[in-house]
Scaffold this active site. Sequence first.
Site, short mmCIF file in Angstrom:
data_model
loop_
_atom_site.label_atom_id
_atom_site.label_comp_id
_atom_site.label_asym_id
_atom_site.label_seq_id
_atom_site.Cartn_x
_atom_site.Cartn_y
_atom_site.Cartn_z
CB THR A 165 -18.62 21.93 -16.35
OG1 THR A 165 -19.93 22.03 -15.75
CG2 THR A 165 -18.63 22.53 -17.74
CG ASP A 166 -16.57 19.38 -10.49
OD1 ASP A 166 -17.69 19.03 -10.05
OD2 ASP A 166 -15.51 19.16 -9.87
#
Length: 248
Positions: A165-166
């Site tokens: 994920t960011d």
Amino acid sequence: EAAYETARVGAAEGSAVGCNWNFAPIVDLTYNWRNTIVQLRAFNDNPDDVIRFAKAFFKGTKTQNMATCMKHFPGDGTEENDQHLIMGINDLSCEEWDKTFGKVYRELIDEGVMTIMAGHIALPAYSRKLRPGIKDEEIRPATLAPELITDLLKGELGFNGMVVTDASHMIGMFGATIPRKEQVPGAIAAGCDMFLFFNDREEDFGYMMEGYRNGTITEERLSDALHRILGIKAALNLHVLQKEGKLM
């Protein structure tokens, strides 16, 4: 070329201080000049150029024992939302996306990129195509959308590497109405394999384990995520280097 040399130098500097993974390059397309997130960080707005530059960047990265990556799936640069503050929205049609961002991701996946960072960016056209009848309020950023990570990225585009994920602190992921205790396991359930940044380590890990116990994260999904993470480590021989005492 410059992209190769930039990556080579960066990989050498990073490796010198013990890094084995670089969250670059950005393969977003700069279709909106007002976009403050990728305007000065992306290559340009031409898919063929981005593919060529990214391939050179991967080669430079591989001069060291470093995992390759690209971001921010499903693609930033079409609008001007800042995912640090609000969910991004890639508003291209499926056909437009396939010819642009989709082309970039498909070719670079075929090139063998090892990891992909998912952005807190929705792709409503594909969410609606892959989930007929989905309501507007159910449209999620890719980090929480199984139709985008599991179905589109890993399914249709055939990505068999690891998805991270960011940053989880960005409000674009956690500023929605869903509480963090649901979104932490929700990201893994959606198909993301690794979670970037804890808020509170014990609390977030507890949320993830609670999601595993209540079935949000299935046994199959957990095993798949772990195998993808371990696969990247094995590809870099980190287990061997650790045994030999060569990890910094």
